[in-house]
Design a protein around this motif. Structure first.
Motif, PDB file in Angstrom:
ATOM      1  N   LYS A 100      12.537  13.594   3.864  1.00 16.49           N
ATOM      2  CA  LYS A 100      11.406  12.680   3.662  1.00 16.49           C
ATOM      3  C   LYS A 100      11.411  12.117   2.248  1.00 16.49           C
ATOM      4  O   LYS A 100      11.169  10.932   2.029  1.00 16.49           O
ATOM      5  N   GLY A 101      11.726  12.987   1.288  1.00 16.28           N
ATOM      6  CA  GLY A 101      11.801  12.529  -0.093  1.00 16.28           C
ATOM      7  C   GLY A 101      12.927  11.524  -0.287  1.00 16.28           C
ATOM      8  O   GLY A 101      12.788  10.545  -1.029  1.00 16.28           O
ATOM      9  N   GLU A 102      14.043  11.750   0.402  1.00 18.93           N
ATOM     10  CA  GLU A 102      15.173  10.823   0.307  1.00 18.93           C
ATOM     11  C   GLU A 102      14.804   9.459   0.877  1.00 18.93           C
ATOM     12  O   GLU A 102      15.178   8.422   0.313  1.00 18.93           O
ATOM     13  N   LYS A 103      14.035   9.463   1.982  1.00 25.51           N
ATOM     14  CA  LYS A 103      13.627   8.197   2.595  1.00 25.51           C
ATOM     15  C   LYS A 103      12.727   7.409   1.644  1.00 25.51           C
ATOM     16  O   LYS A 103      12.895   6.199   1.480  1.00 25.51           O
ATOM     17  N   ILE A 104      11.789   8.110   1.015  1.00 25.43           N
ATOM     18  CA  ILE A 104      10.897   7.426   0.073  1.00 25.43           C
ATOM     19  C   ILE A 104      11.688   6.904  -1.115  1.00 25.43           C
ATOM     20  O   ILE A 104      11.463   5.794  -1.602  1.00 25.43           O
ATOM     21  N   GLN A 105      12.648   7.708  -1.601  1.00 25.40           N
ATOM     22  CA  GLN A 105      13.479   7.293  -2.719  1.00 25.40           C
ATOM     23  C   GLN A 105      14.300   6.046  -2.360  1.00 25.40           C
ATOM     24  O   GLN A 105      14.458   5.123  -3.162  1.00 25.40           O
ATOM     25  N   ILE A 127       5.892  -7.164   6.196  1.00 22.45           N
ATOM     26  CA  ILE A 127       6.574  -6.252   7.111  1.00 22.45           C
ATOM     27  C   ILE A 127       7.630  -5.413   6.395  1.00 22.45           C
ATOM     28  O   ILE A 127       7.742  -4.198   6.618  1.00 22.45           O
ATOM     29  N   GLU A 128       8.394  -6.029   5.520  1.00 18.90           N
ATOM     30  CA  GLU A 128       9.570  -5.379   4.943  1.00 18.90           C
ATOM     31  C   GLU A 128       9.342  -4.739   3.581  1.00 18.90           C
ATOM     32  O   GLU A 128       9.881  -3.672   3.299  1.00 18.90           O
ATOM     33  N   ASP A 129       8.609  -5.404   2.724  1.00 20.89           N
ATOM     34  CA  ASP A 129       8.511  -4.960   1.331  1.00 20.89           C
ATOM     35  C   ASP A 129       7.593  -3.753   1.182  1.00 20.89           C
ATOM     36  O   ASP A 129       6.578  -3.618   1.887  1.00 20.89           O
ATOM     37  N   VAL A 130       7.951  -2.890   0.254  1.00 24.08           N
ATOM     38  CA  VAL A 130       7.149  -1.686   0.010  1.00 24.08           C
ATOM     39  C   VAL A 130       5.926  -2.036  -0.826  1.00 24.08           C
ATOM     40  O   VAL A 130       5.930  -2.994  -1.601  1.00 24.08           O
ATOM     41  N   ASP A 131       4.882  -1.238  -0.620  1.00 20.73           N
ATOM     42  CA  ASP A 131       3.717  -1.296  -1.518  1.00 20.73           C
ATOM     43  C   ASP A 131       4.055  -0.370  -2.679  1.00 20.73           C
ATOM     44  O   ASP A 131       3.958   0.852  -2.563  1.00 20.73           O
ATOM     45  N   LEU A 132       4.499  -0.944  -3.784  1.00 21.19           N
ATOM     46  CA  LEU A 132       5.078  -0.155  -4.868  1.00 21.19           C
ATOM     47  C   LEU A 132       4.148   0.936  -5.388  1.00 21.19           C
ATOM     48  O   LEU A 132       4.558   2.111  -5.462  1.00 21.19           O
ATOM     49  N   PRO A 133       2.897   0.634  -5.762  1.00 21.27           N
ATOM     50  CA  PRO A 133       2.020   1.716  -6.251  1.00 21.27           C
ATOM     51  C   PRO A 133       1.831   2.827  -5.219  1.00 21.27           C
ATOM     52  O   PRO A 133       1.865   4.015  -5.565  1.00 21.27           O
ATOM     53  N   LYS A 134       1.642   2.416  -3.958  1.00 17.72           N
ATOM     54  CA  LYS A 134       1.441   3.409  -2.905  1.00 17.72           C
ATOM     55  C   LYS A 134       2.683   4.268  -2.712  1.00 17.72           C
ATOM     56  O   LYS A 134       2.592   5.501  -2.555  1.00 17.72           O
ATOM     57  N   THR A 135       3.855   3.640  -2.728  1.00 22.45           N
ATOM     58  CA  THR A 135       5.100   4.381  -2.508  1.00 22.45           C
ATOM     59  C   THR A 135       5.393   5.314  -3.683  1.00 22.45           C
ATOM     60  O   THR A 135       5.892   6.428  -3.480  1.00 22.45           O
ATOM     61  N   ILE A 136       5.109   4.875  -4.886  1.00 25.34           N
ATOM     62  CA  ILE A 136       5.293   5.755  -6.053  1.00 25.34           C
ATOM     63  C   ILE A 136       4.390   6.982  -5.941  1.00 25.34           C
ATOM     64  O   ILE A 136       4.808   8.117  -6.225  1.00 25.34           O
ATOM     65  N   MET A 137       3.155   6.763  -5.504  1.00 24.53           N
ATOM     66  CA  MET A 137       2.226   7.895  -5.331  1.00 24.53           C
ATOM     67  C   MET A 137       2.735   8.847  -4.257  1.00 24.53           C
ATOM     68  O   MET A 137       2.676  10.074  -4.418  1.00 24.53           O
ATOM     69  N   GLU A 138       3.255   8.264  -3.144  1.00 25.57           N
ATOM     70  CA  GLU A 138       3.813   9.109  -2.087  1.00 25.57           C
ATOM     71  C   GLU A 138       5.001   9.910  -2.608  1.00 25.57           C
ATOM     72  O   GLU A 138       5.181  11.086  -2.238  1.00 25.57           O
ATOM     73  N   MET A 139       5.810   9.295  -3.459  1.00 25.32           N
ATOM     74  CA  MET A 139       6.956   9.994  -4.023  1.00 25.32           C
ATOM     75  C   MET A 139       6.512  11.159  -4.900  1.00 25.32           C
ATOM     76  O   MET A 139       7.082  12.260  -4.840  1.00 25.32           O
TER      77      MET A 139
END
Length: 298
Positions: free
Chosen positions: A27-32, A259-271
């Motif tokens: 899961k961490g690899e996917k987020i990375q 659809i494609e682009d990540v929500d950068l702040p949200k994804t960083i928090m998830e990481m």
């Protein structure tokens, strides 16, 4: 009544702990990977429905880009026509002034008549040159011909009646050319023929013929102005279609980004949460998996 329970061995505990840690790492690899690529969809399995929508939107984006390029090409054609016909109109007005001057002289001065006729001949030659105007090495008044020129030096049309159009929208085509006969007439009413007749009648001092040819010149000029107006209308339509294609491209690009682009702040928090979760899992695993007797005997 005796109740039997499942036997939990040291090996099974190790297997489950390692499996859970592996899932955590995956899961961490996917987020990375999402952070590195900036995309939430890096393979179809990440989101099958999102992949389908993404492919459809990408197809629309490519179509809109092509429509915009086609419109640019069409604007180049029509811009060339507009400039050329504007110059033709100006030169015809100059020729008309010369004809009126010849009529005012009454055809009694041969030297003056010759001078006026020579000027009209020069204007005619200039107009034939305008009629051979090119865009991207193709004569814009030659129809669909691939020849070098639409008119010969003596004003004979050698193009065809074919039309050139550009697709600028779904089922939307706009014509981007004008054939020589449409702009300059044909037969005895052709602009170049009329100018030749005018010059000949002025040289001969025939005011009646000159007056009749002046009416023909006015008619030929009206045809040029009508064609110029039509070209202007098509130019405006092409500009509108180009703007529509660009607006649609912006809309599709925005939808594709959703659809494609990540929500950068949200994804960083998830990481960060994932890293914290992994560290906690490692700590818990260290307590669950205690050294066995075999470990001490090694």
């Amino acid at each position: 009544m005796a109740i039997s329970g499942g036997r939990v061995t040291e090996g099974s505990i190790h297997t489950r702990v390692l499996a859970n840690l592996q899932r955590n790492i995956a899961k961490g690899e996917k987020i990375q990977q999402q952070l590195s690529s900036g995309k939430t969809i890096n393979r179809p399995s990440d989101s099958p429905t999102g992949t389908v929508s993404s492919l459809q939107l990408r197809g629309e984006a490519r179509a809109s880009q092509q429509y915009s390029r086609n419109a640019d090409d069409g604007l180049g054609w029509l811009g060339t026509l507009d400039n050329t016909l504007s110059n033709v109109s100006s030169r015809v007005i100059s020729a008309r002034d010369l004809v009126v001057r010849g009529l005012n002289q009454g055809g009694n001065d041969p030297s003056s008549n010759e001078a006026l006729a020579s000027e009209i001949d020069q204007i005619r030659n200039t107009l034939v040159g305008y009629a051979n105007a090119k865009y991207l090495d193709r004569p814009v008044f030659g129809g669909s011909t691939t020849g070098e020129a639409a008119y010969t030096a003596d004003g004979t049309y050698q193009g065809d009646a074919g039309q050139t159009a550009r697709t600028v929208g779904a089922g939307q085509k706009v014509r981007v050319d004008a054939t020589g006969p449409e702009a300059f007439g044909e037969g005895d009413a052709q602009l170049f023929k009329v100018l030749k007749d005018v010059a000949d009648s002025i040289r001969a001092g025939d005011t009646d013929a000159t007056a009749a040819n002046l009416e023909k010149l006015d008619a030929a000029h009206n045809l040029v102005k009508t064609t110029l107006s039509d070209v202007g209308a098509r130019y405006n339509r092409l500009e509108q279609m180009k703007q529509s294609a660009q607006d649609r491209l912006l809309t599709v690009t925005s939808q594709l980004s959703d659809i494609e682009d990540v929500d950068l702040p949200k994804t960083i928090m998830e990481m960060q949460l994932q890293q914290t979760s992994y560290q906690a899992a490692l700590a818990a695993s260290a307590k669950v998996i205690q050294p066995s007797l075999i470990d001490f005997l090694r």
